[in-house]
Design an enzyme around this catalytic site. Structure first.
Site, PDB file in Angstrom:
ATOM      1  N   LYS A 193      67.667  -1.475 -19.457  1.00  0.00           N
ATOM      2  CA  LYS A 193      67.097  -0.270 -19.893  1.00  0.00           C
ATOM      3  C   LYS A 193      68.561   0.341 -20.725  1.00  0.00           C
ATOM      4  O   LYS A 193      68.936   1.431 -20.148  1.00  0.00           O
ATOM      5  CB  LYS A 193      66.664   0.694 -19.120  1.00  0.00           C
ATOM      6  CG  LYS A 193      65.241   0.310 -18.420  1.00  0.00           C
ATOM      7  CD  LYS A 193      64.279   0.888 -19.331  1.00  0.00           C
ATOM      8  CE  LYS A 193      63.971   2.415 -19.161  1.00  0.00           C
ATOM      9  NZ  LYS A 193      62.722   2.789 -20.174  1.00  0.00           N
ATOM     10  N   ASP A 254      56.470  -9.567  -9.774  1.00  0.00           N
ATOM     11  CA  ASP A 254      55.188  -9.186  -9.033  1.00  0.00           C
ATOM     12  C   ASP A 254      54.297  -9.041 -10.058  1.00  0.00           C
ATOM     13  O   ASP A 254      52.915  -9.484  -9.798  1.00  0.00           O
ATOM     14  CB  ASP A 254      55.249  -7.875  -8.273  1.00  0.00           C
ATOM     15  CG  ASP A 254      55.850  -8.026  -6.783  1.00  0.00           C
ATOM     16  OD1 ASP A 254      56.193  -9.273  -6.556  1.00  0.00           O
ATOM     17  OD2 ASP A 254      55.321  -7.542  -5.895  1.00  0.00           O
TER      18      ASP A 254
END
Ligand code: NAD
Length: 367
Positions: A193, A254
């Site tokens: 980010k 995930d």
């Protein structure tokens, strides 16, 4: 015949049930005269707490250090929900990761054609999916200091976690990703980010420089981690290797996991730094937990654990052909329609842990 030392830590719940199937596969290689695996077994998690009052004993830690690779089942369960924080079952896994310095977590997300229907996405988006998420595992916001809750004295508290990365940490995980990509379809997507985080700016700079200096033959793309999450569910097949930090890797792996249908299908590897001989400390484990809801019933899918053993052969011992044999055996068993309950789909009959192990062994024998 070559021989390797495996240290087995089956753990709690379904851990011992799925590790038992790996032992049968490992023994098969020995009986077939291909590779011999010397296996020792220890305790980790709740069962270790019951036996020693610790999530892993010092003697089992010593065996983990001495082994060529550690195979870990799963830990935890309601029985140990109230044990002190420092000796909770997960502390055993964290100790292994920390002491063996396992900084690189590899999580492949492979969607076998036979299971495309089991994904939450449309089958055409996931059929044949084969991506590898490389997550930095020992740094970043989960470990950075300061890490505390401060009482501000005015009825308010402040929680602090610190996201911190040094150049060497980014370089070494970047190297793992680029090396893997060279053996796959030669593309790395790096996620951070940089638009809002200084650690993201550095991550981007270091990966870019490493690529230019040592891996210019590999295609490199950068993506913001939030956009990466979106793309993973929009068009996951565009990716090959994704490398990212501890926090984003936790979440993105995930997401990728669920593309493939079931937790019972997902293997993983955690690798340490290579020594002078190129050997790395390594731990292999399924992504799933101890599944207390099905433990002891013989229902667990052993494929994630057996797939983790295949990764062990590939990444710790350079036994790519043997790993391919296991993965092909798994694919053939699935193609034949055999299903455990977690991947049942529309199947009329479901099989148990041992029967799935039997079928994989039978396929291995045919290969
Ligand atoms: P879980 O992965 O154990 O189970 C989630 C669901 O998936 C359950 O319905 C379970 O039956 C099913 N499932 C998981 N693995 C399966 C398999 N191989 N075959 C068939 N079905 C399978 O996650 P959870 O329920 O959130 O956690 C249970 C316990 O496991 C908790 O104590 C948790 O802390 C622990 N846990 C441990 C690890 C680990 O050891 N690495 C990882 C995650 C959770």
């Amino acid at each position: 015949m070559k021989s390797y030392k495996l240290f087995l830590l089956p753990g709690d719940g379904i851990g011992p049930e799925v590790v038992r199937e790996v032992v049968r596969v490992a023994d098969w290689f020995g009986k077939a005269g291909l590779v011999h695996f010397e296996m020792e077994t220890g305790l980790v998690g709740g069962c270790a707490y019951d036996a020693h009052g610790a999530a892993i004993s010092e003697s089992d830690m010593a065996l983990a250090h001495a082994a060529d690779a550690v195979l870990f089942g799963a830990v935890g369960g309601p029985k140990w929900d109230a044990v002190p924080y420092d000796v909770r079952p997960e502390a055993g896994l964290l100790r292994l990761r920390k002491d063996l310095k396992l900084f690189a977590n590899l999580r492949p997300a492979i969607c076998y054609p036979a299971l495309a229907e089991a994904s939450s996405l449309k089958p055409e988006l996931v059929e044949g999916l084969d991506i590898m998420i490389v997550r930095e595992l020992t740094g970043g916001v989960y470990f950075g200091e300061p890490k505390q809750i401060i009482d501000l004295g005015n009825g308010q508290k402040r929680g602090i976690d610190t996201q911190v990365y040094d150049t060497y940490e980014i370089e070494r995980i970047g190297r793992v990703a680029f090396e893997l990509a060279r053996k796959r379809t030669n593309k790395v997507t790096s996620g951070e980010k940089r638009n809002v985080m200084k650690s993201g700016v550095l991550w981007n700079e270091v990966i870019t420089a490493l690529h230019k200096r040592e891996y210019a033959d590999v295609t490199l793309e950068h993506a913001l981690a939030d956009s990466l999450a979106m793309q993973l569910v929009r068009a996951p097949k565009q990716f090959d290797v994704i490398v990212t930090d501890n926090l984003f890797g936790d979440i993105l792996s995930d997401i990728a996991a669920m593309l493939t249908g079931s937790l019972g299908m997902l293997p993983s590897a955690s690798l340490g730094e290579a020594d002078a001989k190129g050997q790395r400390k390594a731990l292999y484990e399924p992504v799933h937990g101890s599944a207390p809801d099905i433990a002891g019933k013989g229902l667990a899918n052993p494929i994630a654990m057996i797939g983790s053993f295949a990764m062990c052969l590939r990444y710790s011992f350079g036994l790519g052909t043997e790993a391919d044999r296991i993965e092909t055996a798994i694919a053939n068993v699935l193609a034949s329609g055999l299903r455990t309950a977690d991947i049942r789909g529309n199947a009329s009959h479901v099989t148990g842990t041992v029967e799935m192990g039997d079928a994989i062994l039978a396929e291995l024998a045919k290969s």
